[in-house]
Design a protein around this motif. Sequence first.
Motif, PDB file in Angstrom:
ATOM      1  N   UNK A 343       0.841  -1.368   0.023  1.00  0.00           N
ATOM      2  CA  UNK A 343       0.152   0.469   0.520  1.00  0.00           C
ATOM      3  C   UNK A 343       1.178   1.164   0.011  1.00  0.00           C
ATOM      4  N   UNK A 344      -0.037   2.069  -0.573  1.00  0.00           N
ATOM      5  CA  UNK A 344       0.986   3.125  -0.601  1.00  0.00           C
ATOM      6  C   UNK A 344       0.159   4.878   0.151  1.00  0.00           C
ATOM      7  N   UNK A 345       0.600   5.695   0.148  1.00  0.00           N
ATOM      8  CA  UNK A 345      -0.204   6.523   1.447  1.00  0.00           C
ATOM      9  C   UNK A 345      -0.852   7.796   0.591  1.00  0.00           C
ATOM     10  N   UNK A 346      -1.551   7.757  -0.246  1.00  0.00           N
ATOM     11  CA  UNK A 346      -2.003   8.531  -1.443  1.00  0.00           C
ATOM     12  C   UNK A 346      -2.906   9.214  -1.244  1.00  0.00           C
ATOM     13  N   UNK A 379     -10.766   9.158  -2.516  1.00  0.00           N
ATOM     14  CA  UNK A 379     -10.090   8.724  -4.168  1.00  0.00           C
ATOM     15  C   UNK A 379      -8.789   8.589  -3.742  1.00  0.00           C
ATOM     16  N   UNK A 380      -7.832   7.853  -4.969  1.00  0.00           N
ATOM     17  CA  UNK A 380      -6.468   6.827  -4.554  1.00  0.00           C
ATOM     18  C   UNK A 380      -6.007   8.429  -4.371  1.00  0.00           C
ATOM     19  N   UNK A 381      -5.801   9.560  -5.073  1.00  0.00           N
ATOM     20  CA  UNK A 381      -5.129  10.168  -5.160  1.00  0.00           C
ATOM     21  C   UNK A 381      -5.540  11.342  -5.421  1.00  0.00           C
ATOM     22  N   UNK A 382      -5.307  12.444  -5.538  1.00  0.00           N
ATOM     23  CA  UNK A 382      -5.605  13.558  -5.758  1.00  0.00           C
ATOM     24  C   UNK A 382      -6.265  14.411  -6.369  1.00  0.00           C
ATOM     25  N   UNK A 383      -5.597  13.793  -7.352  1.00  0.00           N
ATOM     26  CA  UNK A 383      -6.075  13.580  -8.990  1.00  0.00           C
ATOM     27  C   UNK A 383      -6.585  12.704  -9.647  1.00  0.00           C
TER      28      UNK A 383
END
Lengths: 509, 214
Positions: A343-346, A379-383
Amino acid sequence: MRALEVFPGIELVPVAAVPNAIAIRDAAPDQNRMLFDGFEVPTLLAGGRGVFFRDQSQVWVEADGFGVENGRATGGLIDIFSRPSDRYAYGYELTPMDASVSANAHGASLAVRGSFFEPTGVPLKLDTGSHDFSAQGRVDYRLSRRWSLTLSELGASNSNILFLRPVVTVRYRNGAWRAVIAGSTMYAHVSTYDTRAELRRDLGHALGLHSLEVRIGEDSQYSETSASTESHANEAVWAATTAALTRDIVFIGGVRADAFDSYLTVQPRGMLAVNARGTIVRLAAGAYRRPTDNATPQRATQLALSTENHAGPVLIASTAYYVDRERLLVPINGTTVDGEPDRRATGVATNVGIEVRAVLASGPWRARLGASVSHATRADTPTAASHAADYDLPAHLDVMASRAIGAWQLGARVQLRAGLPYTPVTGSIYNVEADRFDPIDGKVMSARAPWRRELDLRVDRKLLPQLRAYLDVAIDGGVLGYTYNYDYSRRLDIHALPVLPWLGLVGTL
Amino acid sequence: MKTALLLLLVAGCIDPVDPAWSLNHDHVVVARATPPRIHAGDATTLDALVAHAGGPTTVESPLSASAGRTQVTGSIIAVNAPKDVAYDTGDTPVDVLMTFARGTNRALSPVQVKKTVWLGEPADNPAMPDVTIGGAPAGDALTVPADQDVYLSTSVPAGWRVNWLTSAGQLFQDDEPTSYLHVLPADAHDGELACVIRDAEGGVVWKVWPIHAE
């Protein structure tokens, strides 16, 4: 614990129809904390019962943000405080599921509960060979005119959890000075060693204020898995002030610095409360951080505007809130570490909502109302494209009323809740070597469980001056959520129990 | 009171489902590659045992198959080593993705199946070991007593896996070399019994018998 759901933002999260965790607003269970006398404990026993004892505890729900004294949570807190005992009393309660006894003496109390069976598994099964046990106790001792000692304990065990949380608290009071030093350890799958300390000074009318108090403190936790394979050290220091500009305007604010292993975070928080002609208006804002395994700490910024008004026998409270979350853990497709998805913290999330609560206590009547509307996305990332958050609860209505008639008390409760979102499975891939069907997920959180409608009817009858019986009938039968058969070719409804009668005897000696 | 409560609680929580051992349910029971271990670039033949709701099992060829960048519409596929794997490092697994028509609902999207083919020293699928039904060797067609436990047994080396499936009666310990079948009066008395065996080298073998309970 179901009484907590009268707070509109609280959802008991079921697994196989058994509530086993608490979501507060859109915050997942792991983002919230339940504290016993200031130290974290696991949340629920199977069946949705609280691990604590209601008659020996005070419970506070902090959903609109909390002070700098507490940390390591980005959602809300459920604070359980053991009560000092000041009288001799013995009590017992018997239900079809469990039995409990309690004993109170001057300065000491003990309560024990055991269940006759334990609900487990998917689908739900009742294992009559397994039992839940929980125990809570407290002893108070005055060491001197200025010093006092409290020993308290909360523990529980069943097939999933086993923990014991003893707490030692020493209090000091001398004029304008007060201090609290507490230490605790928890024996569980993850053992923790914790300390808390607080020093406060009442400065009276200093700086021309109506009143001023300053506080400093520390809060540390060292945790270690039972096999000593992993350990974490979390240290925090904080400073806060309570400043009353006038009798009707109070500011409580401070700053907290947490060190999560190698990560240092600073979290300012503040709350301004104004009493305007009987209506209390509070504006609270704060930064919140929680540690995550091997990743940067999760962040939340909470903003809440609340009002509270007492009009005769009626209390009406409302809150409008906005929460912004960052650095949520998101699985990385196709990668695993030790068999678990890497996992990544995005991830990012927002939640905006309005809650209303009303409480009536008039003569023989008691009534409560809780209602909320909210919109939580993630969302998985801000964009990236956003979708419904895991615990997005767009609408919730909970109404309770009861009336005492002589030796009888009649009550009813209606709950109406939107279903939680889920990711539908659109197919599967059969893995021949593993003899296993792997699901193919559809659009993330694009479907939602149906609305929940629950009706509880309750009759209490005083049989003797010190013996009371009650019958509670829960009528539900709705769909809690979905699961799938072994090859994901069929979606299966997880139903709540259609009718659950509950008979209990409560007595005191 | 306690028994009544238990029944009430258990009755209301989740819809009943077809168990994994049921052949009366549309699904791919197992797929095989013949042979399952080949030299890189050689071809292997793919097929699967498919169960159908309300009908007998069939052995079917895939609608399509792909391994890396190789795609075929038939059942024979040549499998090459992935470009990032040095072939001389030993046996190399290559996932072959197949699609099969979906049981009795063939208008629905196909079922996807993943089978690993090993590149290295060639090897065949195992031979079907002896099977006993109620203590007697299994013939070509089986007749078993109704409403009794009937033991089904085979013997396989350690590390091999056995699965039993049926469309008549109910199975217990269906993923053990020794299982047992019980045909209740309300169960179907005619159907099929299947035994599927996976060896530790990627090999697969199965046998299906017609079965009648009386």
